[in-house]
Design a protein around this motif. Structure first.
Motif, PDB file in Angstrom:
ATOM      1  N   SER A  37       0.825  -1.206   0.000  1.00 25.76           N
ATOM      2  CA  SER A  37       0.000   0.000   0.000  1.00 25.76           C
ATOM      3  C   SER A  37       0.860   1.257   0.000  1.00 25.76           C
ATOM      4  N   ASP A 119     -18.962  -4.858  -0.118  1.00 29.54           N
ATOM      5  CA  ASP A 119     -17.597  -4.324  -0.171  1.00 29.54           C
ATOM      6  C   ASP A 119     -16.925  -4.737  -1.483  1.00 29.54           C
ATOM      7  N   SER A 120     -17.042  -3.899  -2.479  1.00 32.69           N
ATOM      8  CA  SER A 120     -16.445  -4.208  -3.782  1.00 32.69           C
ATOM      9  C   SER A 120     -14.922  -4.197  -3.729  1.00 32.69           C
ATOM     10  N   GLY A 121     -14.358  -3.602  -2.671  1.00 32.75           N
ATOM     11  CA  GLY A 121     -12.907  -3.527  -2.560  1.00 32.75           C
ATOM     12  C   GLY A 121     -12.243  -4.879  -2.388  1.00 32.75           C
ATOM     13  N   LEU A 122     -12.991  -5.859  -1.871  1.00 28.91           N
ATOM     14  CA  LEU A 122     -12.407  -7.186  -1.681  1.00 28.91           C
ATOM     15  C   LEU A 122     -11.898  -7.778  -2.991  1.00 28.91           C
ATOM     16  N   SER A 123     -12.606  -7.489  -4.076  1.00 30.41           N
ATOM     17  CA  SER A 123     -12.214  -8.052  -5.371  1.00 30.41           C
ATOM     18  C   SER A 123     -10.857  -7.529  -5.830  1.00 30.41           C
ATOM     19  N   HIS A 124     -10.492  -6.330  -5.369  1.00 29.33           N
ATOM     20  CA  HIS A 124      -9.189  -5.773  -5.735  1.00 29.33           C
ATOM     21  C   HIS A 124      -8.044  -6.540  -5.065  1.00 29.33           C
TER      22      HIS A 124
END
Length: 230
Positions: A37, A119-124
């Motif tokens: 990150s 939580d669409s961020g999990l796919s990232h």
């Protein structure tokens, strides 16, 4: 945690250490996403190369520890220059499994489970929840974030339909072990456990415990301690 991760490294520059058949320490696995990150943020600022010393200044972890952690990754840096940022990001994402999609079922569509479904961020980070299970009549047959919710009794049948090996556990504590046993019996190989209950599984099942309540307890304890020291 029962996870064993082994990576095979090719011969490289002097700071690349061969770790063949070596179990990566869990603290290292927990720190590597922090580095990733941070490196991404520095890339956004226009940096092209990054050293462990630079990362150390940003996240307050000793540079020698960062260098040691990165020695488990198949990448080498240049003397007095550091790591090429794009390459480091690519290697870390691959090493951590973020570039491969891992499909999962979620069990227990309460407030936390519902939030994870949205939580669409999990796919990232490589995790795709493809279906959820619950017993509440008002939830069964509906969907959240485009993810279908089935009755828990349908789990075995849905395992044959979806290519899934991960179960996300967000059920009430009273049934955590029962649902875990059903998951494992049905073919789930890894459990991401969000309950404060320490589930029991055989050694070949991967378990990651993420108890929000445990982290709250640590935070409250340190907050109280800091207040007493003033």
């Amino acid at each position: 945690m029962h996870l064993v991760v082994s990576y095979y490294c090719t011969n490289g520059m002097s700071n690349l250490i061969s770790r063949e058949n070596t179990k990566v320490p869990e603290p290292t696995l927990r720190r590597l996403p922090w580095y990733l990150s941070n490196v991404k943020l520095l890339k956004q600022k226009g940096e092209q190369f990054i050293s462990s010393t630079q990362i150390s200044k940003e996240i307050n972890i000793d540079a020698s520890q960062i260098a040691k952690d990165l020695s488990y990754v198949n990448i080498s840096g240049r003397t007095r220059v550091g790591y090429e940022i794009d390459r480091l990001i690519e290697v870390l994402e691959d090493f951590l499994g973020f570039t491969k999609t891992h499909k999962a079922f979620l069990f227990g569509v309460g407030s936390l489970g519902g939030a994870l479904l949205q939580d669409s961020g999990l796919s990232h980070f490589g995790l795709q929840i493809v279906a959820a299970f619950d017993i509440k009549p008002e939830l069964v047959g509906t969907s959240i974030g485009g993810i279908p919710i089935y009755h828990s009794d349908e789990f075995t049948a849905r395992m044959k339909e979806y290519d899934v090996n991960i179960g996300v556990l967000t059920v009430p504590i009273q049934i955590a072990q029962q649902i875990t046993d059903s998951m494992v019996e049905g073919g789930i190989k890894a459990v991401w456990n969000f309950t404060p209950f320490r589930i029991r599984v055989s050694e070949h099942i991967v378990v990651q415990n993420t108890s929000l309540y445990a982290h709250l307890a640590v935070m409250f304890n340190r907050l109280n301690l800091n207040g007493e020291q003033k």
